[in-house]
Design a protein around this motif. Structure first.
Motif, short mmCIF file in Angstrom:
data_model
loop_
_atom_site.label_atom_id
_atom_site.label_comp_id
_atom_site.label_asym_id
_atom_site.label_seq_id
_atom_site.Cartn_x
_atom_site.Cartn_y
_atom_site.Cartn_z
N PRO A 198 2.16 9.01 16.29
CA PRO A 198 1.13 10.03 15.87
C PRO A 198 0.85 10.60 14.79
CG PRO A 198 2.84 11.16 17.48
CD PRO A 198 3.12 9.18 17.05
N VAL A 205 6.64 15.12 12.28
CA VAL A 205 7.20 14.43 11.39
C VAL A 205 7.05 14.57 9.71
CG1 VAL A 205 6.52 12.16 10.61
CG2 VAL A 205 6.66 12.43 13.44
N THR A 209 8.31 5.02 4.67
CA THR A 209 9.98 5.42 4.61
C THR A 209 9.92 6.85 5.68
OG1 THR A 209 9.72 6.13 2.13
CG2 THR A 209 11.02 7.56 2.73
N GLY A 263 3.93 4.72 5.71
CA GLY A 263 4.40 5.75 6.32
C GLY A 263 6.04 4.92 6.35
N LYS A 293 0.46 -0.76 -0.22
CA LYS A 293 0.27 -0.17 -0.24
C LYS A 293 1.11 1.22 0.29
CE LYS A 293 -3.77 1.33 2.65
NZ LYS A 293 -5.07 1.01 1.86
N1 LIG Z 1 3.41 10.16 11.26
C1 LIG Z 1 3.09 10.81 10.62
N2 LIG Z 1 2.35 12.07 10.98
C2 LIG Z 1 1.83 13.02 9.50
N3 LIG Z 1 2.41 12.66 8.41
C3 LIG Z 1 2.96 11.53 8.84
C4 LIG Z 1 3.17 10.53 9.33
N4 LIG Z 1 4.29 9.36 8.63
C5 LIG Z 1 4.06 9.48 7.23
N5 LIG Z 1 3.54 10.74 7.58
C6 LIG Z 1 3.23 11.62 5.78
O1 LIG Z 1 2.53 10.66 4.90
C7 LIG Z 1 2.83 10.56 3.50
C8 LIG Z 1 3.51 8.96 2.86
O2 LIG Z 1 4.09 8.69 4.30
P1 LIG Z 1 5.32 7.66 3.58
O3 LIG Z 1 6.45 8.41 2.27
O4 LIG Z 1 6.71 7.34 4.74
O5 LIG Z 1 4.68 6.76 3.08
P2 LIG Z 1 5.02 5.43 2.13
O6 LIG Z 1 4.68 3.86 2.93
O7 LIG Z 1 6.78 4.79 2.77
O8 LIG Z 1 4.90 5.94 0.58
P3 LIG Z 1 5.28 5.27 -0.76
O9 LIG Z 1 4.16 3.78 -0.55
O10 LIG Z 1 4.65 6.09 -1.59
O11 LIG Z 1 6.62 4.76 -0.48
C9 LIG Z 1 4.46 11.16 3.81
O12 LIG Z 1 3.56 12.92 3.32
C10 LIG Z 1 4.73 11.59 5.29
O13 LIG Z 1 5.14 12.68 5.61
#
Ligand SMILES: Nc1ncnc2c1ncn2[C@@H]1O[C@H](COP(=O)(O)OP(=O)(O)OP(=O)(O)O)[C@@H](O)[C@H]1O
Ligand SMILES: [Mg+2]
Length: 315
Positions: A262, A267, A60, A58, A54
């Protein structure tokens, strides 16, 4: 003084029992616990892949902040950026322009990992094997390669057997797919960490992910297991987030960390400064949660291994 998120609770009126005062008191207590926590590293490298097909759950954010939090307690950490988007490289302030030697060169041209590793300006203990946009083509190029599922594993084994200071942790950040890049991560890793966003569709696709892990266990890497599930972007004010958290815990009682990440502005804004939240605002709620998650991940592993050593000793 910084924002209320960081304020010292001692500065508040002791009779103030507002939700914000309670939250601050809680944060202060957790910060103190963390500062007094003792952690012992197991002395062998744990290879953890952060995976969930998915998008935007979160992965990365967890990979880089956990890595920084682990480095913060003295662990040596290598982050392998296996996503062509290169978000982990960006967050760790690692140059990853098209001319940069990267994970692409490791997977396709058999470069040694030591040729591509860079150190994050945040800590000497925090290193990264960056991704470049070339990695977008690797998924297809790998199809015709010999030992296409084992390429990362072989490269990591070579690296770990030759590098002077072995990392305590290798954290692999996966792309949001179950293609050959993720399969390379599963083949190379010991553990899978699944971040789950506390929202309505959280569990959708999870059975497919777990099915893939089982397939890899059977055919490519018997040691692989889902060691950790981390609830991310949790907003405790919504009933939905609480319900999702309860449901995930009821299905995966053993794997879900007590720590919950949270939803936090700090973050989400840290990467735009090329920083993890640990460096950007180490006293914020998000940073504290990732520091707690790091300690929990170390302690759970130590407890499990102490238990199995005791069982073997008693047998
Ligand atoms: N705890 C948090 N609070 C607020 N925003 C968050 C938090 N964790 C992640 N985000 C935000 O949510 C978005 C998605 O996070 P992230 O890039 O880590 O997901 P991902 O699973 O790696 O995405 P992808 O599948 O595209 O690689 C980003 O904009 C990130 O800044
Ligand atoms: Mg990502």
């Amino acid at each position: 003084m910084k924002q209320s998120e960081n304020s010292d609770v001692t500065a508040l009126d002791p009779l103030d029992d507002s939700p914000i005062a309670r939250e601050l008191a809680d944060l202060t207590a957790r910060r103190k616990n963390l500062d007094s926590a003792t952690v012992s590293l197991p002395g062998r490298t744990r290879i953890i892949t952060v995976s969930n097909q998915k998008g935007g759950v979160g992965k990365t954010t967890t990979a880089v902040n956990l890595a920084a939090a682990l480095a913060n307690v003295g662990a040596r950490v290598l982050v392998v950026d296996l996503d062509p988007q290169g978000n982990a490289s960006t967050a760790l302030s690692i140059p990853h322009g098209t001319d940069t030697p990267s994970v692409y060169d490791v997977l396709i041209d058999e470069f040694p990992i030591s040729d591509i590793v860079q150190t994050s300006p945040e800590s000497d203990l925090l290193t990264c094997a960056p991704s470049t946009i070339h990695l977008a083509g690797a998924e297809i190029e790998l199809v015709s390669q010999v030992a296409r599922e084992h390429r990362l594993r072989t490269a990591l084994e070579d690296y770990l057997s030759t590098v002077e200071h072995k990392p305590d942790f290798v954290i692999i950040d996966c792309p949001p797919s179950l293609g050959l890049l993720t399969i390379n991560a599963f083949t190379a890793a010991h553990e899978v960490l699944i971040p789950i966003q506390c929202e309505y569709y959280a569990l959708e696709g999870l059975s497919q992910l777990l099915g893939n892990v089982r397939m890899i266990q059977k055919h490519l890497n018997p040691a692989l297991h889902v060691s950790t599930i981390l609830l991310t972007m949790y907003d405790g004010r919504t009933r939905l987030a609480q319900q999702v958290a309860e449901e995930v815990r009821s299905h995966f009682a053993e794997q879900v960390l007590d720590t919950v990440i949270p939803r936090s502005v700090r973050v989400s804004e840290a990467p735009s400064f090329g920083q993890t939240v640990i460096a950007y605002d180490g006293q914020s709620a998000g940073a504290i949660a990732y520091r707690e998650a790091a300690v929990e991940i170390i302690q759970r592993y130590n407890d499990t291994h102490a238990e199995s050593a005791a069982n073997e000793g008693g047998a």
